[in-house]
Write a protein that holds these residues in place. Structure first.
Motif, PDB file in Angstrom:
ATOM      1  N   TRP A 191      -7.595   5.686   2.862  1.00  0.00           N
ATOM      2  CA  TRP A 191      -6.860   4.518   1.990  1.00  0.00           C
ATOM      3  C   TRP A 191      -7.216   3.470   3.464  1.00  0.00           C
ATOM      4  N   ASN A 192      -6.948   3.849   4.198  1.00  0.00           N
ATOM      5  CA  ASN A 192      -6.977   2.715   5.369  1.00  0.00           C
ATOM      6  C   ASN A 192      -8.600   2.264   5.314  1.00  0.00           C
ATOM      7  N   ALA A 199       0.584  -1.409   0.169  1.00  0.00           N
ATOM      8  CA  ALA A 199       0.493  -0.239   0.144  1.00  0.00           C
ATOM      9  C   ALA A 199       0.891   1.250   0.326  1.00  0.00           C
ATOM     10  N   LEU A 253      -6.917   6.643  -5.901  1.00  0.00           N
ATOM     11  CA  LEU A 253      -7.437   5.694  -4.664  1.00  0.00           C
ATOM     12  C   LEU A 253      -8.030   4.454  -5.126  1.00  0.00           C
ATOM     13  N   ASP A 279       2.528   2.471  -3.730  1.00  0.00           N
ATOM     14  CA  ASP A 279       1.240   3.404  -4.693  1.00  0.00           C
ATOM     15  C   ASP A 279       0.929   4.500  -3.801  1.00  0.00           C
ATOM     16  N   TYR A 280       0.369   4.443  -2.279  1.00  0.00           N
ATOM     17  CA  TYR A 280      -0.185   5.719  -1.749  1.00  0.00           C
ATOM     18  C   TYR A 280       1.047   6.972  -2.404  1.00  0.00           C
ATOM     19  N   ILE A 316      -8.845  -0.737   2.384  1.00  0.00           N
ATOM     20  CA  ILE A 316      -8.196  -1.592   2.544  1.00  0.00           C
ATOM     21  C   ILE A 316      -9.642  -2.324   2.784  1.00  0.00           C
ATOM     22  N   TYR A 357      -5.929   1.778  -7.086  1.00  0.00           N
ATOM     23  CA  TYR A 357      -6.051   1.188  -6.113  1.00  0.00           C
ATOM     24  C   TYR A 357      -6.643  -0.057  -5.784  1.00  0.00           C
ATOM     25  N   SER A 358      -7.814   0.196  -5.179  1.00  0.00           N
ATOM     26  CA  SER A 358      -8.848  -0.459  -5.012  1.00  0.00           C
ATOM     27  C   SER A 358      -9.816  -1.308  -5.824  1.00  0.00           C
ATOM     28  N   ASN A 398      -2.727  -2.926   5.933  1.00  0.00           N
ATOM     29  CA  ASN A 398      -2.764  -1.853   5.589  1.00  0.00           C
ATOM     30  C   ASN A 398      -1.681  -1.009   5.830  1.00  0.00           C
TER      31      ASN A 398
END
Length: 196
Positions: free
Chosen positions: A133-134, A76, A86, A79-80, A137, A89-90, A112
């Motif tokens: 983001w978290n 993660a 996002l 990418d972040y 995830i 990524y998701s 995460n």
């Protein structure tokens, strides 16, 4: 006597053990594997700098072929840091976790984003979106029957343990990897009927 397990680690530099004195032996997946039943096998696919899209192309096929009992996914932070949107990524995480869910019988543990603000290198990151983001995830993990390893809370102890961070101010140290292995093992043990 518990049977030997096949453990596949999907990830980037942390998974590869960058920052440890002897990365091959002291990465957290190597330490985790040493606590699995005798004869268990580690397939460590971690490559420094990997983004989730690259892991889908390069690591996912190997992971599926290995017929794993345990898979860890910790992908993660790169990418972040690279500014991957996002939503993209998701979708990629859904693809990876969906494949692991439908094509293996493995217990899948997903880490995460840890508390980056606690690191000496924190200034490299704009931390505003970490919470979003978290949350994404956690949603993906839940949808695919995986298990979240909530490093954002459990790894906050790094604030009180500067020795957990290597001299680069970013990657864990050998001691830090040992602690990370304990955190992941604690999530794996009940599901795999391993000693706690």
């Amino acid at each position: 006597e518990p049977r030997p397990l096949t453990y596949v680690a999907i990830g980037a530099s942390d998974t590869a053990g960058v920052g440890a004195t002897v990365p091959d032996r002291e990465s957290w997946p190597a330490v985790l594997q040493s606590r699995l039943p005798a004869g268990s096998r580690l397939v460590n696919l971690g490559v420094s700098g990997t983004l989730l899209q690259q892991a889908l192309d390069q690591q996912q096929p190997v992971a599926l072929d290995a017929n794993p009992d345990l898979v860890t996914v910790w992908l993660a932070v790169n990418d972040y840091g690279a500014g991957v949107p996002l939503e993209r990524y998701s979708a990629q995480l859904d693809t990876l976790l969906g494949a692991l869910q439908t094509q293996t019988h493995a217990l899948v543990l997903v880490g995460n984003i840890p508390p980056l603000d606690a690191l000496p290198a924190a200034a490299r990151f704009d931390l505003k979106a970490v919470g979003a983001w978290n949350a994404a995830i956690a949603d993906s993990v839940q949808r695919h029957g995986a298990t979240l390893v909530d490093l954002s809370s459990s790894w906050s102890e790094v604030r009180d343990h500067p020795e957990y961070i290597s001299s680069d101010g970013f990657h864990p140290s050998t001691l830090g990897y040992r602690r990370l292995a304990e955190i992941f093992y604690a999530s794996a043990a009940p599901a795999l009927a391993l000693p706690t």
